[in-house]
Scaffold this active site. Structure first.
Site, PDB file in Angstrom:
ATOM      1  N   HIS A   1      46.189  35.580  69.903  1.00  0.00           N
ATOM      2  CA  HIS A   1      45.249  36.460  70.593  1.00  0.00           C
ATOM      3  C   HIS A   1      45.267  37.746  69.951  1.00  0.00           C
ATOM      4  O   HIS A   1      44.212  38.126  69.899  1.00  0.00           O
ATOM      5  CB  HIS A   1      45.692  36.367  71.993  1.00  0.00           C
TER       6      HIS A   1
ATOM      7  N   ASP B   1      50.640  43.422  79.153  1.00  0.00           N
ATOM      8  CA  ASP B   1      49.311  43.096  78.921  1.00  0.00           C
ATOM      9  C   ASP B   1      48.483  44.926  79.156  1.00  0.00           C
ATOM     10  O   ASP B   1      49.154  45.341  79.999  1.00  0.00           O
ATOM     11  CB  ASP B   1      48.455  42.538  80.018  1.00  0.00           C
TER      12      ASP B   1
HETATM   13  C1  HEM Z   1      43.390  35.620  80.778  1.00  0.00           C
HETATM   14  C2  HEM Z   1      43.004  36.281  79.527  1.00  0.00           C
HETATM   15  C3  HEM Z   1      43.889  37.309  78.754  1.00  0.00           C
HETATM   16  C4  HEM Z   1      45.014  37.327  78.611  1.00  0.00           C
HETATM   17  C5  HEM Z   1      46.206  36.739  79.576  1.00  0.00           C
HETATM   18  C6  HEM Z   1      45.361  38.415  77.727  1.00  0.00           C
HETATM   19  C7  HEM Z   1      46.533  39.011  77.223  1.00  0.00           C
HETATM   20  C8  HEM Z   1      46.825  39.691  76.270  1.00  0.00           C
HETATM   21  C9  HEM Z   1      48.223  40.280  75.761  1.00  0.00           C
HETATM   22  C10 HEM Z   1      49.217  39.856  76.182  1.00  0.00           C
HETATM   23  C11 HEM Z   1      47.847  41.116  74.760  1.00  0.00           C
HETATM   24  C12 HEM Z   1      49.222  42.057  73.978  1.00  0.00           C
HETATM   25  C13 HEM Z   1      49.325  43.217  74.443  1.00  0.00           C
HETATM   26  C14 HEM Z   1      48.292  44.368  74.370  1.00  0.00           C
HETATM   27  O1  HEM Z   1      47.952  45.068  73.688  1.00  0.00           O
HETATM   28  O2  HEM Z   1      47.719  44.280  75.491  1.00  0.00           O
HETATM   29  C15 HEM Z   1      46.382  41.224  74.539  1.00  0.00           C
HETATM   30  C16 HEM Z   1      45.907  42.131  73.719  1.00  0.00           C
HETATM   31  C17 HEM Z   1      44.471  42.273  73.598  1.00  0.00           C
HETATM   32  N1  HEM Z   1      43.585  41.694  74.286  1.00  0.00           N
HETATM   33 FE1  HEM Z   1      43.792  40.110  75.658  1.00  0.00          FE
HETATM   34  N2  HEM Z   1      44.320  38.674  77.005  1.00  0.00           N
HETATM   35  C18 HEM Z   1      43.238  38.003  77.719  1.00  0.00           C
HETATM   36  C19 HEM Z   1      41.838  38.113  77.519  1.00  0.00           C
HETATM   37  C20 HEM Z   1      41.048  38.855  76.560  1.00  0.00           C
HETATM   38  C21 HEM Z   1      39.744  38.974  76.597  1.00  0.00           C
HETATM   39  C22 HEM Z   1      38.645  38.299  77.022  1.00  0.00           C
HETATM   40  C23 HEM Z   1      39.422  40.082  75.393  1.00  0.00           C
HETATM   41  C24 HEM Z   1      38.232  40.505  74.914  1.00  0.00           C
HETATM   42  C25 HEM Z   1      37.385  39.829  75.024  1.00  0.00           C
HETATM   43  C26 HEM Z   1      40.885  40.605  75.207  1.00  0.00           C
HETATM   44  C27 HEM Z   1      40.937  41.668  74.323  1.00  0.00           C
HETATM   45  C28 HEM Z   1      42.460  42.055  73.991  1.00  0.00           C
HETATM   46  C29 HEM Z   1      42.490  43.235  72.943  1.00  0.00           C
HETATM   47  C30 HEM Z   1      41.513  44.288  72.652  1.00  0.00           C
HETATM   48  C31 HEM Z   1      43.821  43.540  72.742  1.00  0.00           C
HETATM   49  C32 HEM Z   1      44.600  44.455  71.912  1.00  0.00           C
HETATM   50  C33 HEM Z   1      44.890  43.836  70.293  1.00  0.00           C
HETATM   51  C34 HEM Z   1      45.166  44.900  69.521  1.00  0.00           C
HETATM   52  O3  HEM Z   1      44.160  45.730  69.266  1.00  0.00           O
HETATM   53  O4  HEM Z   1      46.150  44.701  69.053  1.00  0.00           O
HETATM   54  N3  HEM Z   1      41.770  39.867  75.759  1.00  0.00           N
HETATM   55  N4  HEM Z   1      45.929  40.382  75.246  1.00  0.00           N
END
Ligand code: HEM
Length: 292
Positions: free
Chosen positions: A203, A132
């Site tokens: 996601h 993450d």
């Molecule tokens: C328990 C809740 C969540 C989990 C487990 C989670 C997990 C992850 C994972 C594994 C990634 C891929 C690796 C990375 O780029 O970090 C990711 C990407 C991302 N997440 Fe989440 N996330 C969660 C909630 C959220 C929420 C609520 C938002 C925004 C409202 C969010 C926004 C993003 C963004 C902006 C990326 C990068 C996307 C990109 O530009 O490639 N995430 N998240």
């Protein structure tokens, strides 16, 4: 223009999040002064809710409450507390005891309503095992995404934090095949490579930051939490305003095209709060914009 340093630093080994409500009768100025002086921006990050600014008769540009999203699928809870302290360090015992001292400083104006212990897992993993924070903007791009600039003294250097406690459904997630899990996130777990053929509901497809107009870059500092048998992620994102976070959340919950983020099959939010993180001054946090 000096931001609270932790906003631009990697997550620590341990953290404790404390959330406070504002008492009805007490004037919060003394408590804010004491907490502002205790805030070094690194071992303690201070966040102020919109209710505090309102109680002081001040308006902070772009500060508002966590949004109600009646069309969201699934429902997104709003808890909007008055004050948030993010304690960071290496030793959970030290964080607990430091939290006690800060809670005493915050009283009687602020009443502690929730505490969450969080920790770093492996190499910056969510408890699902996926890394993450990979696509976080870095260096100058992180400052551009997360730090308010161009508003003048007292606001420049500040940041806007979205905080949500998410509760994971581990039995549901563990019942999925690895391919389904990879499709849910949109990345291959072992290599952390993005899938070429990820479904639109993945996601990372829902949240691809450069796919928004304007681009929706945020700086995420989320950490896993556990308490008894429950566990999940304390999602924490900093922005120069709340707008980028809100665009991402709306797309995750089907507002843009009806497609809902598969992430909700793994986890659901329990809380939702917005806080303004003031800049640092000569001694502690600079609360001049609040008239404190
Ligand atoms: C328990 C809740 C969540 C989990 C487990 C989670 C997990 C992850 C994972 C594994 C990634 C891929 C690796 C990375 O780029 O970090 C990711 C990407 C991302 N997440 Fe989440 N996330 C969660 C909630 C959220 C929420 C609520 C938002 C925004 C409202 C969010 C926004 C993003 C963004 C902006 C990326 C990068 C996307 C990109 O530009 O490639 N995430 N998240």
């Amino acid at each position: 223009m000096t931001p609270q340093a932790a906003i631009l630093e990697p997550i620590p080994a341990h953290a404790r999040h404390l959330f406070f409500d504002l008492g009805l009768k007490s004037d919060p100025r003394d408590a804010l002064r004491a907490l502002g002086a205790a805030c070094d921006g690194r071992s303690l990050v201070l966040g102020i809710g919109v209710g505090v600014a309102a109680a002081l008769g001040r308006e902070i540009p772009n500060l508002r409450g966590f949004p109600q999203l009646p069309q969201a699928r699934p429902a997104i809870p709003v808890t909007q507390r008055a004050l948030w302290l993010w304690l960071r360090g290496d030793d959970p015992g030290e964080l607990l005891r430091r939290g006690h001292a800060l809670t005493a400083l915050a009283a009687p104006a602020f009443e502690l309503v929730q505490a969450i212990d969080s920790f770093r897992y492996g190499d910056f993993l969510d408890l699902s095992g996926y890394e993450d924070g990979t696509e976080n903007p870095q260096d100058e791009a992180a400052i551009e995404a997360a730090i308010a600039q161009g508003y003048g003294s007292g606001i420049d250097g500040s940041s806007f934090a979205a905080v949500q406690q998410w509760l994971h459904d581990f039995p549901a997630f563990d019942a999925m095949s690895r391919a389904e899990q990879d499709d849910l996130i949109g990345r291959e777990r072992d290599s952390n490579e993005e899938l070429d053929d990820a479904p639109e509901s993945a996601h990372v497809k829902r949240t691809a930051q450069e796919d928004f107009e304007p681009e929706a870059f945020i700086v995420r500092r989320s950490m896993p939490w556990s308490a008894g048998v429950d566990a999940g992620l304390v999602f924490l994102a900093f922005g120069k305003s709340f707008d980028a976070f809100e665009m991402l959340l709306r797309r995750m919950t089907g507002h843009d095209d009806g497609i809902v983020d598969r992430l909700f099959d793994l986890t659901r939010p329990r809380t939702g709060d917005y806080f303004w993180c003031p800049p640092m001054g000569a001694e502690g946090a600079d609360l001049a914009a609040l008239g404190v």
